[in-house]
Scaffold this motif. Sequence first.
Motif, PDB file in Angstrom:
ATOM      1  N   LEU A   1      61.666  21.667  29.612  1.00  0.00           N
ATOM      2  CA  LEU A   1      60.997  21.208  28.387  1.00  0.00           C
ATOM      3  C   LEU A   1      60.621  22.378  27.501  1.00  0.00           C
ATOM      4  N   GLU A   2      60.120  23.422  28.171  1.00  0.00           N
ATOM      5  CA  GLU A   2      59.630  24.557  27.388  1.00  0.00           C
ATOM      6  C   GLU A   2      60.773  25.429  26.887  1.00  0.00           C
ATOM      7  N   ASP A   3      61.690  25.705  27.788  1.00  0.00           N
ATOM      8  CA  ASP A   3      62.790  26.595  27.399  1.00  0.00           C
ATOM      9  C   ASP A   3      64.034  26.257  28.222  1.00  0.00           C
ATOM     10  N   GLY A   4      64.864  25.484  27.638  1.00  0.00           N
ATOM     11  CA  GLY A   4      66.053  25.040  28.365  1.00  0.00           C
ATOM     12  C   GLY A   4      67.029  26.161  28.637  1.00  0.00           C
ATOM     13  N   ARG A   5      67.088  27.078  27.670  1.00  0.00           N
ATOM     14  CA  ARG A   5      68.055  28.158  27.828  1.00  0.00           C
ATOM     15  C   ARG A   5      67.746  29.002  29.039  1.00  0.00           C
ATOM     16  N   LEU A   6      66.432  29.235  29.179  1.00  0.00           N
ATOM     17  CA  LEU A   6      66.002  30.072  30.305  1.00  0.00           C
ATOM     18  C   LEU A   6      66.389  29.391  31.606  1.00  0.00           C
ATOM     19  N   LEU A   7      66.140  28.118  31.642  1.00  0.00           N
ATOM     20  CA  LEU A   7      66.468  27.398  32.867  1.00  0.00           C
ATOM     21  C   LEU A   7      67.969  27.438  33.136  1.00  0.00           C
ATOM     22  N   SER A   8      68.733  27.235  32.073  1.00  0.00           N
ATOM     23  CA  SER A   8      70.187  27.261  32.284  1.00  0.00           C
ATOM     24  C   SER A   8      70.629  28.646  32.735  1.00  0.00           C
ATOM     25  N   HIS A   9      69.962  29.640  32.186  1.00  0.00           N
ATOM     26  CA  HIS A   9      70.298  30.986  32.635  1.00  0.00           C
ATOM     27  C   HIS A   9      70.006  31.134  34.127  1.00  0.00           C
ATOM     28  N   LEU A  10      68.849  30.609  34.499  1.00  0.00           N
ATOM     29  CA  LEU A  10      68.489  30.707  35.916  1.00  0.00           C
ATOM     30  C   LEU A  10      69.491  29.931  36.759  1.00  0.00           C
ATOM     31  N   ARG A  11      69.867  28.804  36.253  1.00  0.00           N
ATOM     32  CA  ARG A  11      70.840  28.002  37.008  1.00  0.00           C
ATOM     33  C   ARG A  11      72.162  28.738  37.101  1.00  0.00           C
TER      34      ARG A  11
ATOM     35  N   GLU B   1      54.593  29.771  32.863  1.00  0.00           N
ATOM     36  CA  GLU B   1      54.149  30.729  31.860  1.00  0.00           C
ATOM     37  C   GLU B   1      54.593  32.140  32.210  1.00  0.00           C
ATOM     38  N   ILE B   2      54.595  32.416  33.492  1.00  0.00           N
ATOM     39  CA  ILE B   2      55.098  33.734  33.899  1.00  0.00           C
ATOM     40  C   ILE B   2      56.535  33.897  33.444  1.00  0.00           C
ATOM     41  N   LEU B   3      57.332  32.881  33.704  1.00  0.00           N
ATOM     42  CA  LEU B   3      58.739  32.983  33.305  1.00  0.00           C
ATOM     43  C   LEU B   3      58.876  33.085  31.801  1.00  0.00           C
ATOM     44  N   LEU B   4      58.080  32.305  31.086  1.00  0.00           N
ATOM     45  CA  LEU B   4      58.184  32.346  29.623  1.00  0.00           C
ATOM     46  C   LEU B   4      57.788  33.705  29.104  1.00  0.00           C
ATOM     47  N   THR B   5      56.746  34.254  29.715  1.00  0.00           N
ATOM     48  CA  THR B   5      56.270  35.552  29.248  1.00  0.00           C
ATOM     49  C   THR B   5      57.302  36.634  29.471  1.00  0.00           C
TER      50      THR B   5
ATOM     51  N   VAL C   1      63.791  38.471  32.191  1.00  0.00           N
ATOM     52  CA  VAL C   1      64.510  37.627  33.154  1.00  0.00           C
ATOM     53  C   VAL C   1      65.920  37.350  32.646  1.00  0.00           C
ATOM     54  N   MET C   2      66.008  37.111  31.349  1.00  0.00           N
ATOM     55  CA  MET C   2      67.341  36.836  30.786  1.00  0.00           C
ATOM     56  C   MET C   2      68.241  38.038  30.964  1.00  0.00           C
ATOM     57  N   ALA C   3      67.649  39.193  30.932  1.00  0.00           N
ATOM     58  CA  ALA C   3      68.455  40.404  31.055  1.00  0.00           C
ATOM     59  C   ALA C   3      68.989  40.554  32.471  1.00  0.00           C
ATOM     60  N   LEU C   4      68.269  39.953  33.409  1.00  0.00           N
ATOM     61  CA  LEU C   4      68.709  40.099  34.799  1.00  0.00           C
ATOM     62  C   LEU C   4      69.704  39.001  35.127  1.00  0.00           C
ATOM     63  N   ASN C   5      70.672  39.389  35.905  1.00  0.00           N
ATOM     64  CA  ASN C   5      71.756  38.437  36.140  1.00  0.00           C
ATOM     65  C   ASN C   5      71.805  37.925  37.572  1.00  0.00           C
TER      66      ASN C   5
ATOM     67  N   ALA D   1      70.289  36.632  41.182  1.00  0.00           N
ATOM     68  CA  ALA D   1      69.123  35.919  41.687  1.00  0.00           C
ATOM     69  C   ALA D   1      68.178  36.857  42.428  1.00  0.00           C
ATOM     70  N   GLU D   2      68.748  37.804  43.135  1.00  0.00           N
ATOM     71  CA  GLU D   2      67.893  38.726  43.911  1.00  0.00           C
ATOM     72  C   GLU D   2      66.996  39.518  42.982  1.00  0.00           C
ATOM     73  N   LYS D   3      67.620  39.998  41.912  1.00  0.00           N
ATOM     74  CA  LYS D   3      66.832  40.830  40.990  1.00  0.00           C
ATOM     75  C   LYS D   3      65.724  40.018  40.362  1.00  0.00           C
ATOM     76  N   ILE D   4      66.062  38.802  39.993  1.00  0.00           N
ATOM     77  CA  ILE D   4      65.057  37.953  39.343  1.00  0.00           C
ATOM     78  C   ILE D   4      63.899  37.710  40.306  1.00  0.00           C
ATOM     79  N   THR D   5      64.256  37.355  41.512  1.00  0.00           N
ATOM     80  CA  THR D   5      63.216  37.076  42.507  1.00  0.00           C
ATOM     81  C   THR D   5      62.343  38.315  42.735  1.00  0.00           C
ATOM     82  N   LYS D   6      63.054  39.410  42.819  1.00  0.00           N
ATOM     83  CA  LYS D   6      62.316  40.660  43.075  1.00  0.00           C
ATOM     84  C   LYS D   6      61.360  40.956  41.927  1.00  0.00           C
ATOM     85  N   PHE D   7      61.871  40.747  40.755  1.00  0.00           N
ATOM     86  CA  PHE D   7      61.029  41.023  39.580  1.00  0.00           C
ATOM     87  C   PHE D   7      59.830  40.089  39.547  1.00  0.00           C
TER      88      PHE D   7
END
Lengths: 1163, 293
Positions: free
Chosen positions: B183-193, B241-245, B250-254, B256-262
């Motif tokens: 709802l808040e940011d679809g692009r971010l979610l799709s990126h995560l997916r 909110e953490i993800l949005l902030t 997060v978008m720069a990271l590609n 899953a490990e890096k994202i989780t680590k971050f």
Amino acid sequence: MAQPANVGELLSMLDSTMLGVRDDVTAVFKENLNSDRGPMLVNTLVDHYLETNSQPVLHILTTLQEPHDKHLLDKINEYVGKAATRLSILSLLGHVVRLQPSWKHKLSQAPLLPSLLKCLKMDTDIVVLTTGVLVLITMLPMIPQSGKQHLLDFFDIFGRLSSWCLKKPGHVTEIYLVHLHASVYALFHRLYGMYPCNFVSFLRSHYSMKENLETFEEVVKPMMEHVRIHPELVTGSKDHELDPRRWKKLETHDVVIECAKISLDPTEASYEDGYSVSHQLFTRFPPRSADVTTSPYVDTQNSYGSATSTPYSTTQLMLFSTPRHLPQTLSSPSARLLPEPLQATLWSPSSVCGMTTPPTSPGNVPSDLSHPYSKVFGTTGGKGTPLGTPATSPPPAPTCHPDDYVHISHTPQATATPPRKEERTDSARPCLHRQHHLPNDRGLEDLHRSKGSVTLSDLPVFLGDLASEEDSIEKDKEEAAISKELSEITTAEADPVVPRGGFDSPFYRDSLPGSQRKTCSAPSGTRGSIVNPEPFHSSLDKRGPDTPKQAFTPIDLPCGGADSSPAEDRDRQTSLETSILTPSPCKIPPHKGTGFGSTQPPPYDHLFEVALPKTARYFVSKKTEELLKKVKGSPEEDYVPSTSPMEVLDRLIQQGADAHSKELNKLSLPSKSVDWTHFGGSPPSDEIRTLRDQLLLLHNQLLYERFKRQQHALRNRRLLRKVIRAAALEEHNAAMKDQLKLQEKDIQIWKVSLQKEQARYSQLQEQRDTVVTQLHSQIRQLQHDREEFYNQSQELQTKLEDCRNMIAELRIELKKANNKVCHTELLLSQVSQKLSNSESVQQQMEFLNRQLLVLGEVNELYLEQLQSKHSDTTKEVEMMKAAYRKELEKNRSHVLQQNQRLDTSQKRILELESLLAKKDHLLLEQKKYLEDVKSQASGQLLAAESRYETQKRITQMFELEILDLYGRLEKDDLVQKLDEEKAEAAEAAEERLDCCNDGCSDSVAGHNEEASGHNGEAKTPRPSGIRGSYGARGAGGSSSSSELSTPEKPPSQKAGPLSSWWDTTVGEPSTSIPTVGSLPSSKSFLGMKARELFRNKSESQCDEDGMTIRSLSETLKTEQGKDSGVEAKSPLNLDGPHLSPPAPDSVGQLRIMDYNESHHEHS
Amino acid sequence: MTEDSQRNFRSVYYEKVGFRGVEEKKSLEILLKDDRLDIEKLCTFSQRFPLPSMYRALVWKVLLGILPPHHESHAQVMMYRKDQYSDILHALKVTRFISDTTPQVEVYLRMHQLESGKLPRSPSFLRQPEDEVFLAIAKAMEEMVEDNVDCYWITRCFVNQLNNKYRDSLPHLPKAFEQYLSLEDGRLLSHLRACSAVSRLPYDLWFRRCFAGCLPESSLQRVWDKVVSGSCKILLFVAVEILLTFKIKVMALNSAEKITKFLENIPQDSSDAIVSKAIDLWHKHCGTPVHSA
């Protein structure tokens, strides 16, 4: 054939000199032939003909109709097989074929053709061969497609005969060869014209052989010089040539013309259509063409033609009369008919060719050489003066004149013999036709005269124009007429030479360049029949034959030599012997002997030339040149390699004629008998035979040429028809154009009128429009009015309806009114009744009033009496009043008292109510408080419970620890001895337990220690262990219930409850003392109640308050315990003492409330 | 709350003008003055407003049921708690599960284990994941609460609440998280997916430990205010909110490990803002909780 016996007689009768008889007999034969289908009559006829050479029979045979053809052909075939009759039967066949019978197509299928071919291949007699070849050549165009199967035979024949021409096998005389050569030449033309590819291939194959090479060089090659390249060689093929489809379109004469077209030989060639080039060629190379044209061939042909005609004339006229004719014509016409001679001379060059009367004067020849030109074609110049003839023939002319004149004058009469005249009547129509044309001719002649000064060069053109003009209209009719005439005449005259028509046509041809009429008339004139009606004609006739001769003579002269040539024809019989040519002497006898009857060849020469259609035009120019040449170097001519066989033959004939004329000249010009006698005796039999043969050959040749001419005539007719049609079409076109113009004019007029009409129409329309608009407006107005009326009517209708309604209403009202009236009447009656009643009542009233008055007076009387009696009652009333007042006061005070009481009681009620409310409020507060307390307690209880839980956990842990340690100990004990150790171990265990218990008590709470102390003392009737102990502990503070037995119990028993608790929570099965543990729980409530009672009795010292509180708390606990189970009890017990101090005052209240509550809850 | 408005009609306007929490302390004090504490009101209050730190421990204890609503019994109950604490501590010491050198957090853990009957037979036994969670929460709580007893009790009750009250709702949080993130940011979610990092996000850290060790305690306690007062959804919004902030990073990271680590080690500086925004977000999506009473 009805009377077969008569046939012989009839046949003999046929030859009778009586024309009437002859005609009758022929008619009889024809009838028989028509009725009879058998071969008999034909056979006899043929036989008779072979025997007698009878002309009438020949005529009958040649005109045989369809069913007899087969017999005839069979018969001919039969005779062809026999060598003796071959020649005569071939000539018969030639006659038949030339007439082109309707069954000519059957020729190809007939066995005759193969046998003829065979004969041609086998026979060695040149006369027969020549005759046969000519017949074959005549037949070929008739059976073009069917002849193809014999193609090789034709070629073979050609090859054989061509080689003959050179090799001269055996005894063949030179003169024959000339004929043969000519016929081969014709065959060459025909074959090449019809089957070029095949023929060329044949030539190629045949003359590639060495033995034939010479023949080719000598004979065939020169022939080829007279032929142009056949277009079929380029476009066609061998198969295509033989294709029947190619031939189907072409008629016989078409084929002939086709063949003529490819010929370069001017004597043969046809200059039709696109061959003008070749024509130019000729003009361009005059010397050559001149050579060609001058060729004897022409002459021979002419002579041929003349031969045919001459016999006729000769029969009637003296042989020698012809030469004389010229002078006659020249003189007589000029004498009689001024215009005529002019014309005659004018035309002479062309038509005259054959008649070489002037040549009779041998001396003239050289002079003529220069003249003929001017005469013949240049007659134009010299025409005015029939110079040519006079000039040429001055010597003979004068001499001849009288005779000739006589002859001529005689001839008409002679010819005009009754039978002929009858015949003539038959042919009256043709004559009429001719007469019709006469004016035209005259006009033309006038023209000619006026144009007498036309130059030589112009002449041909001029002539052509004239011819075209004249011919176009006249030709057909004339021809038809003439041919009819002639044929009839011929039959009547029994002229051996069949083609009467052919006769005419040559003349006719002549007329092409010159005037036909004259030429046409010429023959007729010769016959005399035609001359009769018109003297003019007769003169023409005479001239016709003559003039040609004039023109011709110059030619002949050089050829034949100055002496002999001029008289050639006439001389033949007589002076041939003397002529240089060897054959010539031989000619005469056959002529006479063979009975061509009385045929005399001489005068036919000019006809030869006339017969050649194409040459006519060029004849003059070429002739002149040729003559010039011949004058210079006549001998050379013979050596010219290109001289065609025709020329050679021509020359031969000419020479013969010259010789003959020479002879004639030598003789006096008397009757024939002289000649006959003169010639009859002297000639040797051999020569006679050769001459006869030659004559036959010539005759054949002549017939062939005539046939060709006929074909040309046919063609010309057709062309003419086309021209006429074209002209007619043109006229028609013009007429149509005129019509068109007229129509266009009409159209324009119509257009104008149309415009007018349109204008009118538009006006009318405008008017109409205006009217329409007016009408429309009227209509609108009317409609408007109508609508208004309609509205008005509607309104009126509504009004009407309203009125109706009103009427109805009024009626109703009326009814009502009526009703009312009735009613009122009724009422009235009633009222009247009442009135009467009331009147009576009034009367009564009056009566009563009176009574009343009376009574009033009475009353007054009584009142007066009463007043007098009233004063006695007042005292009693006053006393009564007083009594009443007192009573009233009493009652009032009583009421006051009552009110006061009521007030007080009310106040009291109020007070009580307020009290009640206060109490309620209090109650509520109490409840709240209780709730509060309850929750508080429960909170505390929860905390305590949790603490308890933790305690339990702790103890569990400890127990675990202990058990662990026990386990270790036991392990250790196992190593040592059991006995001693056991006691110690038990002690140790006891100590430990104590320690543990102490520890526990210490840790739990300080006052527990005291409780435990008390426990040891006060432990009386408690059946249960722990529960009792704990419960006691709660009460322990106040009551000294000493239960000392607990500590004394064995550790295992002590541990039991613990373990049991452990069990319940942790669920570990404990074996130790389940029964003991279960007791307190089972008995808890009953026990407690009992305990209370017991305690109340036994321990009487117990404080009432405490008891109450405790009991209260107990009950509360029990109630709660039902919910929360056993665990809640102990803490509550513990809480009990704690709670008691803070609220000692409100115990009573509490109790009340509790009871209430418990009541509530229980209820 | 009606009482609040009665007391100070301006309080409504304060909020409008932007002064938040001006009246909160007062109103809270008023609430706390009630003899019988109204737990529901306290819950609503704590969900709506940040708790003043001086009352936080008290409120938490009340809300977690460590203290009863009655002031009178507070002392006694607290005494019980202390006793309980000391008893357990003693028992553990006796059984030598702990010593003086044992870190306080582990002491709490052992105590909790003891209370829940899950005490291992030997201290050397491996810790379970739930123990780790407890340790993390206790560590954070140690920072927030000074008193050991309080700290133990609050931690214990907090964990118990997580384990009991939120046992059913916690597992659903990841899904709800995805939904709200979309709802808040679809692009971010799709990126995560696209990175297939959705399933590998640190849900354990976020929802089991309640961001203990992830956020600094100062901001964490504001989150926990809400958790304690009965809403675990706030965790979700904090995560969102953490993800949005940190969207850009997060978008720069590609991978899953890096994202989780971050995400496991996010920078601490912006945590306050994150929490404030998360609360706003939470209010936005779930509505402002209103006292239903």
